[in-house]
Design a protein around this motif. Structure first.
Motif, PDB file in Angstrom:
ATOM      1  N   GLY A   4       4.975   1.126  -9.869  1.00 34.20           N
ATOM      2  CA  GLY A   4       4.201   0.936  -8.645  1.00 34.20           C
ATOM      3  C   GLY A   4       4.294  -0.487  -8.161  1.00 34.20           C
ATOM      4  N   CYS A  31      -0.834   0.851  -9.743  1.00 40.57           N
ATOM      5  CA  CYS A  31      -1.300   1.037  -8.369  1.00 40.57           C
ATOM      6  C   CYS A  31      -0.096   1.148  -7.431  1.00 40.57           C
ATOM      7  CB  CYS A  31      -2.170  -0.141  -7.956  1.00 40.57           C
ATOM      8  SG  CYS A  31      -3.534  -0.470  -9.113  1.00 40.57           S
ATOM      9  N   ASP A  32      -0.118   2.156  -6.569  1.00 39.58           N
ATOM     10  CA  ASP A  32       1.017   2.354  -5.664  1.00 39.58           C
ATOM     11  C   ASP A  32       0.712   1.818  -4.268  1.00 39.58           C
ATOM     12  OD1 ASP A  32      -0.486   4.292  -4.315  1.00 39.58           O
ATOM     13  OD2 ASP A  32       0.578   5.985  -5.208  1.00 39.58           O
ATOM     14  N   ASP A  33       1.636   2.009  -3.344  1.00 43.34           N
ATOM     15  CA  ASP A  33       1.498   1.462  -1.995  1.00 43.34           C
ATOM     16  C   ASP A  33       0.440   2.184  -1.157  1.00 43.34           C
ATOM     17  OD1 ASP A  33       2.993   3.782  -1.817  1.00 43.34           O
ATOM     18  OD2 ASP A  33       4.522   2.935  -0.502  1.00 43.34           O
ATOM     19  N   ARG A  34      -0.055   3.324  -1.606  1.00 40.97           N
ATOM     20  CA  ARG A  34      -1.122   4.043  -0.907  1.00 40.97           C
ATOM     21  C   ARG A  34      -2.501   3.686  -1.458  1.00 40.97           C
ATOM     22  NH1 ARG A  34       2.319   8.697  -2.192  1.00 40.97           N
ATOM     23  NH2 ARG A  34       0.774   8.916  -3.818  1.00 40.97           N
ATOM     24  N   GLY A  35      -2.528   2.866  -2.514  1.00 45.18           N
ATOM     25  CA  GLY A  35      -3.799   2.506  -3.128  1.00 45.18           C
ATOM     26  C   GLY A  35      -4.211   3.461  -4.236  1.00 45.18           C
ATOM     27  N   ASP A  36      -3.357   4.423  -4.556  1.00 45.54           N
ATOM     28  CA  ASP A  36      -3.660   5.349  -5.644  1.00 45.54           C
ATOM     29  C   ASP A  36      -3.485   4.640  -6.985  1.00 45.54           C
ATOM     30  OD1 ASP A  36      -4.162   7.413  -3.865  1.00 45.54           O
ATOM     31  OD2 ASP A  36      -2.101   8.164  -3.960  1.00 45.54           O
TER      32      ASP A  36
END
Length: 139
Positions: free
Chosen positions: A92, A118-123
């Protein structure tokens, strides 16, 4: 200690850690018996499959556990021991270590930590779990 005093104390200790600075880690938040440390996941912090290197995840868990325990104990602290379980490969934009104190005595605290990718979508995806014993640093 007031919340501002606690944050100032924690930031001073974090700033005195050359290895944390070298990795680019940031102390995101602290409170009585809790701490969050974040780290941008760059290619040089990954292993041959593109996942976060296990040593990077271990560093985050160790440091977050020690901050949570040290803040619960009211001062500077050291890790006495910790156990880390890797749950899944971490990939991520960043990693986040979230630690809290489970039990605190006069000289030691037992803490737990979850390390999240944590990924780029905030997940956030849990990639590791740790538990450790933190002791007061002897001057």
């Amino acid at each position: 200690m007031t919340p501002d005093d606690l944050l100032s104390f924690a930031r001073r200790i974090f700033a005195a850690q050359p290895f944390s600075s070298y990795l680019g880690a940031e102390l995101r938040s602290v409170g009585p018996g809790r701490a969050e440390i974040t780290l941008a996941l760059r290619p040089e912090l990954t292993q041959q499959h593109g996942f976060a290197h296990g040593g990077v995840i271990s560093y985050l868990a160790d440091n977050a556990l020690t901050f949570a325990g040290g803040l619960a104990l009211g001062g500077d602290a050291l890790t006495s021991e910790y156990k880390l379980n890797y749950l899944r490969p971490a990939r991520g934009l960043s990693l986040l270590a979230r630690a809290e104190t489970l039990s605190v005595g006069k000289r030691q605290a037992v803490c737990r930590c979850i390390v999240l990718a944590c990924d780029d979508r905030g997940d956030e995806t849990a990639c590791a779990a740790a538990q450790g014993t933190i002791i007061r640093a002897v001057p």
